[in-house]
Design a protein around this motif. Structure first.
Motif, short mmCIF file in Angstrom:
data_model
loop_
_atom_site.label_atom_id
_atom_site.label_comp_id
_atom_site.label_asym_id
_atom_site.label_seq_id
_atom_site.Cartn_x
_atom_site.Cartn_y
_atom_site.Cartn_z
N THR A 98 -5.64 -6.48 2.89
CA THR A 98 -4.52 -5.54 2.91
C THR A 98 -4.81 -4.43 1.89
O THR A 98 -5.25 -4.70 0.78
CB THR A 98 -3.20 -6.24 2.55
OG1 THR A 98 -3.31 -6.82 1.25
CG2 THR A 98 -2.89 -7.33 3.56
N ALA A 100 -3.47 -0.61 0.17
CA ALA A 100 -2.49 0.45 -0.05
C ALA A 100 -3.23 1.79 -0.09
O ALA A 100 -4.23 1.92 -0.80
CB ALA A 100 -1.74 0.23 -1.36
N TYR A 109 -8.31 8.52 2.84
CA TYR A 109 -8.17 7.49 3.88
C TYR A 109 -9.22 7.69 4.98
O TYR A 109 -9.79 6.71 5.49
CB TYR A 109 -6.76 7.54 4.46
CG TYR A 109 -6.51 6.48 5.51
CD1 TYR A 109 -6.84 5.15 5.28
CD2 TYR A 109 -5.93 6.81 6.73
CE1 TYR A 109 -6.61 4.17 6.25
CE2 TYR A 109 -5.68 5.85 7.69
CZ TYR A 109 -6.03 4.53 7.45
OH TYR A 109 -5.79 3.57 8.41
N GLU A 125 -1.16 0.10 4.40
CA GLU A 125 0.21 0.55 4.18
C GLU A 125 0.21 1.80 3.31
O GLU A 125 -0.51 1.86 2.31
CB GLU A 125 1.03 -0.56 3.50
CG GLU A 125 2.51 -0.23 3.36
CD GLU A 125 3.31 -1.41 2.83
OE1 GLU A 125 4.25 -1.18 2.04
OE2 GLU A 125 3.00 -2.57 3.22
N VAL A 127 1.57 4.04 0.54
CA VAL A 127 2.31 3.80 -0.70
C VAL A 127 2.24 5.06 -1.55
O VAL A 127 1.17 5.68 -1.62
CB VAL A 127 1.70 2.60 -1.47
CG1 VAL A 127 2.38 2.40 -2.81
CG2 VAL A 127 1.78 1.33 -0.63
N GLU A 131 2.29 4.51 -7.31
CA GLU A 131 2.64 3.09 -7.21
C GLU A 131 1.48 2.21 -6.75
O GLU A 131 1.59 0.98 -6.75
CB GLU A 131 3.82 2.91 -6.25
CG GLU A 131 5.10 3.62 -6.71
CD GLU A 131 6.20 3.55 -5.67
OE1 GLU A 131 6.13 2.66 -4.79
OE2 GLU A 131 7.13 4.38 -5.73
N ILE A 132 0.36 2.82 -6.37
CA ILE A 132 -0.73 2.04 -5.78
C ILE A 132 -1.37 1.09 -6.78
O ILE A 132 -1.50 -0.11 -6.52
CB ILE A 132 -1.79 2.98 -5.16
CG1 ILE A 132 -1.20 3.67 -3.92
CG2 ILE A 132 -3.05 2.19 -4.78
CD1 ILE A 132 -2.14 4.66 -3.26
N ALA A 135 0.82 -1.84 -7.78
CA ALA A 135 0.99 -2.79 -6.67
C ALA A 135 -0.24 -3.68 -6.51
O ALA A 135 -0.12 -4.89 -6.24
CB ALA A 135 1.26 -2.02 -5.38
N GLN A 140 0.21 -7.43 -4.79
CA GLN A 140 0.92 -7.07 -3.56
C GLN A 140 -0.04 -6.67 -2.45
O GLN A 140 0.23 -6.86 -1.27
CB GLN A 140 1.91 -5.95 -3.85
CG GLN A 140 2.83 -5.59 -2.70
CD GLN A 140 3.84 -4.52 -3.10
OE1 GLN A 140 4.07 -4.25 -4.29
NE2 GLN A 140 4.45 -3.88 -2.12
N PHE A 141 -1.17 -6.10 -2.85
CA PHE A 141 -2.24 -5.71 -1.93
C PHE A 141 -3.57 -6.22 -2.47
O PHE A 141 -3.75 -6.35 -3.68
CB PHE A 141 -2.31 -4.19 -1.76
CG PHE A 141 -1.07 -3.57 -1.19
CD1 PHE A 141 -0.89 -3.48 0.19
CD2 PHE A 141 -0.08 -3.08 -2.02
CE1 PHE A 141 0.25 -2.92 0.72
CE2 PHE A 141 1.08 -2.51 -1.49
CZ PHE A 141 1.24 -2.43 -0.12
N GLY A 144 -6.57 -1.09 -3.27
CA GLY A 144 -5.84 0.18 -3.25
C GLY A 144 -6.81 1.34 -3.21
O GLY A 144 -7.87 1.30 -3.84
#
Length: 272
Positions: A98, A100, A109, A125, A127, A131-132, A135, A140-141, A144
């Motif tokens: 996962t 971010a 990206y 996701e 974000v 906040e990356i 997180a 959470q991920f 990033g």
């Protein structure tokens, strides 16, 4: 006449556009300035919301019907690419992970998708940029994707670089990495005039760096002066004043390769 101008609150943008935004460039109209992350400006530009706007080079295929790419004011360079960060150093690829990311039409990206094509992540996701790293540090991920000042501060979050996508791109192509572009709305702005305005704003920024310092720091929020200086030193360079042949070649290479992979619509060569 008032024109709308949008760029990020990051130090490279506020440094470059200080003179233009403050009426210090002779012969310019007044500007209504909006500060927003690039994911916001990419989307807004697709709706034609701004007259002059900073966007991702990766977003150009969706924007060049309404906008003209200007040959200055943007962010390209060497040694300044996005980073893929992880907390767990045992992670060696994004396959099944996962991630971010700061936006689905960001250059970061697009580069990540090209780099990880053989081993893509399970879930991506969007974000907000700030906040990356927190997180990923919280778990959470798995990973990033970060840009800009994060390359100077990621270790503070206990994170490690799985990949430097700039190094990968430069090693693969020999070209600088195209990050952010300045575009002018075709129906509302003369591109030659806008180019002259921005070149003068860049010239003033370099001629008297101290003049913009308060403005830059006010928008950099909690970023300390040393990081701000590193940020500007890396992202404001010869390509900011003029894309030149290498800059145009880099943009064309990115969009041509991405189109061949089916990641963006085919785009006429922007350097033509």
């Amino acid at each position: 006449m008032t024109l709308s101008l949008a760029f990020s609150p990051c130090p490279n943008d506020t440094f470059v556009f200080h003179a233009l935004a403050h009426g210090l460039v002779p012969g310019t109209p007044a500007f209504d300035v909006t500060y927003a992350d690039v994911d916001v400006t990419n989307t807004a530009a697709e709706r034609g919301e701004f007259d002059l706007v900073k966007v991702s080079y990766a977003a150009l295929p969706w924007l060049l019907d309404q906008y003209t790419l200007l040959p200055c004011g943007g962010a390209l360079g060497r040694g300044c690419g996005p980073l893929v960060l992880v907390k767990d150093q045992a992670i060696t690829s994004l396959e099944g992970r996962t991630v971010a990311v700061p936006g689905d039409r960001t250059t970061a990206y697009l580069l990540m998708r090209l780099w990880s094509a053989g081993a893509p992540p399970k879930r991506v996701e969007i974000v907000p940029f700030a906040e990356i790293m927190p997180a990923v540090a919280r778990g959470q991920f798995d990973a990033g994707l970060v840009i800009h000042e994060a390359r100077f501060t990621f270790q503070r979050h206990g994170l490690h670089a799985l990949a430097d996508l700039g190094e990968w791109w430069e090693g693969d192509t020999g070209l600088p990495i195209p990050l952010g572009a300045i575009i002018a709305h075709r129906d509302r702005v003369d591109p030659e005039q806008a180019t002259a305005w921005i070149k003068e704003s860049v010239r003033q920024a370099w001629a008297d760096p101290a003049r913009s310092r308060g403005y830059v720091l006010a928008h950099a929020q909690e970023m300390e002066q040393s990081v701000v200086d590193q940020h500007i030193g890396l992202y404001v360079n010869e390509f900011t004043s003029s894309l030149g042949p290498d800059g145009h070649a880099a943009v064309d290479a990115l969009l041509t390769r991405a189109a061949a992979e089916g990641l963006v619509p085919a785009t006429p060569l922007v350097g033509a």
